[in-house]
Design a protein around this motif. Sequence first.
Motif, mmCIF file in Angstrom:
data_model
loop_
_atom_site.group_PDB
_atom_site.id
_atom_site.type_symbol
_atom_site.label_atom_id
_atom_site.label_comp_id
_atom_site.label_asym_id
_atom_site.label_seq_id
_atom_site.Cartn_x
_atom_site.Cartn_y
_atom_site.Cartn_z
ATOM 1 N N LEU A 107 34.118 20.932 31.054
ATOM 2 C CA LEU A 107 35.411 21.244 31.693
ATOM 3 C C LEU A 107 35.802 22.696 31.444
ATOM 4 C CD1 LEU A 107 37.638 18.118 31.039
ATOM 5 C CD2 LEU A 107 36.788 18.968 33.233
ATOM 6 N N THR A 108 35.526 23.178 30.237
ATOM 7 C CA THR A 108 35.817 24.580 29.925
ATOM 8 C C THR A 108 34.961 25.488 30.799
ATOM 9 O OG1 THR A 108 36.244 23.890 27.669
ATOM 10 C CG2 THR A 108 35.992 26.242 28.029
ATOM 11 N N GLN A 109 33.679 25.108 30.944
ATOM 12 C CA GLN A 109 32.798 25.913 31.806
ATOM 13 C C GLN A 109 33.325 25.938 33.243
ATOM 14 O OE1 GLN A 109 28.509 25.153 31.570
ATOM 15 N NE2 GLN A 109 28.809 24.181 29.597
ATOM 16 N N THR A 110 33.761 24.771 33.725
ATOM 17 C CA THR A 110 34.271 24.679 35.099
ATOM 18 C C THR A 110 35.530 25.537 35.252
ATOM 19 O OG1 THR A 110 33.424 22.424 35.196
ATOM 20 C CG2 THR A 110 34.988 23.063 36.903
ATOM 21 N N LEU A 111 36.448 25.396 34.274
ATOM 22 C CA LEU A 111 37.682 26.189 34.329
ATOM 23 C C LEU A 111 37.382 27.687 34.286
ATOM 24 C CD1 LEU A 111 39.934 23.982 32.064
ATOM 25 C CD2 LEU A 111 40.623 24.852 34.309
ATOM 26 N N ASP A 112 36.435 28.074 33.435
ATOM 27 C CA ASP A 112 36.061 29.490 33.345
ATOM 28 C C ASP A 112 35.573 29.999 34.705
ATOM 29 O OD1 ASP A 112 36.693 29.604 30.705
ATOM 30 O OD2 ASP A 112 34.631 29.560 29.954
ATOM 31 N N GLU A 113 34.744 29.169 35.352
ATOM 32 C CA GLU A 113 34.195 29.599 36.642
ATOM 33 C C GLU A 113 35.304 29.713 37.694
ATOM 34 O OE1 GLU A 113 31.004 27.195 38.215
ATOM 35 O OE2 GLU A 113 30.694 28.595 39.881
ATOM 36 N N MET A 114 36.195 28.717 37.698
ATOM 37 C CA MET A 114 37.307 28.757 38.659
ATOM 38 C C MET A 114 38.165 30.000 38.435
ATOM 39 S SD MET A 114 38.535 24.804 38.634
ATOM 40 C CE MET A 114 37.609 23.562 39.551
ATOM 41 N N LYS A 115 38.482 30.257 37.174
ATOM 42 C CA LYS A 115 39.314 31.428 36.860
ATOM 43 C C LYS A 115 38.638 32.692 37.349
ATOM 44 C CE LYS A 115 41.031 29.550 32.568
ATOM 45 N NZ LYS A 115 40.926 29.677 31.121
ATOM 46 N N SER A 116 37.337 32.821 37.082
ATOM 47 C CA SER A 116 36.686 34.093 37.425
ATOM 48 C C SER A 116 36.661 34.282 38.948
ATOM 49 C CB SER A 116 35.310 34.204 36.780
ATOM 50 O OG SER A 116 34.338 33.638 37.600
ATOM 51 N N ILE A 117 36.535 33.191 39.705
ATOM 52 C CA ILE A 117 36.547 33.332 41.169
ATOM 53 C C ILE A 117 37.932 33.792 41.637
ATOM 54 C CG2 ILE A 117 36.369 32.093 43.378
ATOM 55 C CD1 ILE A 117 34.212 30.321 42.034
ATOM 56 N N PHE A 118 38.978 33.168 41.107
ATOM 57 C CA PHE A 118 40.325 33.556 41.554
ATOM 58 C C PHE A 118 40.715 34.954 41.067
ATOM 59 C CE2 PHE A 118 40.902 28.969 42.410
ATOM 60 C CZ PHE A 118 41.321 29.083 43.735
ATOM 61 N N ILE A 119 40.227 35.315 39.892
ATOM 62 C CA ILE A 119 40.506 36.680 39.415
ATOM 63 C C ILE A 119 39.894 37.692 40.385
ATOM 64 C CG2 ILE A 119 39.951 38.351 37.588
ATOM 65 C CD1 ILE A 119 40.381 35.973 35.582
ATOM 66 N N GLN A 120 38.661 37.403 40.837
ATOM 67 C CA GLN A 120 38.026 38.287 41.837
ATOM 68 C C GLN A 120 38.837 38.363 43.119
ATOM 69 O OE1 GLN A 120 33.869 37.503 42.872
ATOM 70 N NE2 GLN A 120 33.633 36.662 40.820
ATOM 71 N N LEU A 121 39.525 37.263 43.448
ATOM 72 C CA LEU A 121 40.327 37.239 44.679
ATOM 73 C C LEU A 121 41.709 37.859 44.474
ATOM 74 C CD1 LEU A 121 39.424 33.625 45.937
ATOM 75 C CD2 LEU A 121 38.693 35.783 46.964
ATOM 76 N N GLY A 122 41.966 38.404 43.296
ATOM 77 C CA GLY A 122 43.211 39.126 43.062
ATOM 78 C C GLY A 122 44.299 38.323 42.370
ATOM 79 N N PHE A 123 43.972 37.165 41.816
ATOM 80 C CA PHE A 123 44.975 36.336 41.125
ATOM 81 C C PHE A 123 45.007 36.673 39.638
ATOM 82 C CE2 PHE A 123 44.270 34.099 45.007
ATOM 83 C CZ PHE A 123 45.384 33.296 45.243
ATOM 84 N N SER A 124 46.196 36.579 39.039
ATOM 85 C CA SER A 124 46.289 36.658 37.582
ATOM 86 C C SER A 124 46.357 35.224 37.041
ATOM 87 C CB SER A 124 47.520 37.457 37.159
ATOM 88 O OG SER A 124 48.673 36.876 37.730
ATOM 89 N N VAL A 125 46.241 35.085 35.724
ATOM 90 C CA VAL A 125 46.196 33.743 35.122
ATOM 91 C C VAL A 125 47.406 33.540 34.210
ATOM 92 C CG1 VAL A 125 44.831 32.153 33.699
ATOM 93 C CG2 VAL A 125 43.669 33.815 35.189
#
Length: 329
Positions: A107-125
Motif C-alpha cells: 500500500l505504501t508503494q502504491t501510495l508513493d507511486e500515486m503521489k509521484s504521478i500527481f506531483i508531476q501533474l502539478g499537485f502538492s500533497v
Amino acid sequence: MQQKIDEIKNNFFEEIKNIKELASLEEFRIKYLSKNGLVTKLFDEFRELSKEEKPKFGQVINKVKNEVQDAFNELKTILEADNKSFENYIDLTLPGREKVVGTKHILTQTLDEMKSIFIQLGFSVHEGPELESDYNNFEALNFPDDHPARDMQDTFFVNDKFLLRTHTSPVQVRLMNEQKPPIRAIMPGKVYRNEAVSMKSYCLFHQVEGLYVDEGVTFAELKGTIVAFLKQFFGNDIKYRFRPSFFPFTEPSAEVDIWWVPEGKEGRWMEIMGCGMVDPNVLENCGIDSEKYTGYAFGMGVERTAMRKYGIDDIRHFFDNDKRFLTQF
Ligand code: DAH
C-alpha cells in the motif's frame, strides 16, 4: 653413537619439512625436544659414554641440539605469524546466511507511486487528521442532516461532534479554509467505515483525495487529469469509463470504473473513484467566492486500485500482515 646421532638429525630435518601447522609442531617438539624427546635423550646416553669418547661426542651432540633447536624456533615463529591471520580467516566453503531485507508495504508503494504521478501533474500533497469533526466530514460538504451516510452503520462516531473520518474529502474543507485559490493538491490518508468485513470491504482503507480550485476550472480538465493518471498508473491500454453519479459535495458528479478481469473469472467494471465539480455551496462554506472560482475534486480508493494493478482478489490481504503475501511485492 655417531650413527645414531646422524639418524636422529636426518629424521628431524626430514620430518620438519612436512609440518604445516602449530598442532603438529607441538607433537614434533614432544617427539624430539621434550624431556623424553629423542634429542634430549642423546644427553642421557652421552653421560654413559667412556671418558675418551665424551669430549668428542659432547661437541657433536651440542651442535646437533643447537641446529635442531634453531630450525624448530624458526618454524615456530613462521607458523605463529600465520596463525594470527587465521583468526580473521573467513571460511569460504561455509554456506551463506541469507540477509532478510524488508520492503515497503504494497500500500505504501502504491501510495508513493500515486503521489509521484500527481506531483508531476502539478499537485502538492497535504494531510489531515483521521479524527475529524462532524462539520468537516459532513456538514461543510453539503450533506443534509438526514443523509444516510451519517448513519451509525457507516460512521464510527466518537461523540456527537467527532468521528473517525469516513472519507478524505474533509481535508478539502481544511485546505480551502487555510489557502486561497489557486489550490491544486492531493490528500492521501486512512479512512474508516463501520461496514461488514468481506473480500471487498474493510473497516479501514485508504483514499487519495484531489482538489483543484481556480478561475475557470472545467470538467474537461478533471477528465484529462484522471485519464492522464490512469494511463500512467496502469498503462496506456487501460479500459475506463466515466459514469454519471451523485455526491452531495459535487455537481455534476461522476464515478470512474476500470475494466478488471480477475484470474479465472469473467471481466467486470470496478469502481475506483468518485469525482465532480465542487458544489458552489461547498466553496461558499469554505469562504471561496463561487461566482469567481470553480473547482474539481476526486476521491480514489487506494486498495481497489492496487488490487486491480497487482491482481489481488481480497482486500483483507492488505491488513493481515502475512509475510507470504507481503514479500511478493
Ligand atoms: N468522498 C467520496 C467517497 O468516499 C469520494 C469522492 C467523490 C470524493 C467525489 C470526491 C468527489 O472528492 O468529488 O465515496
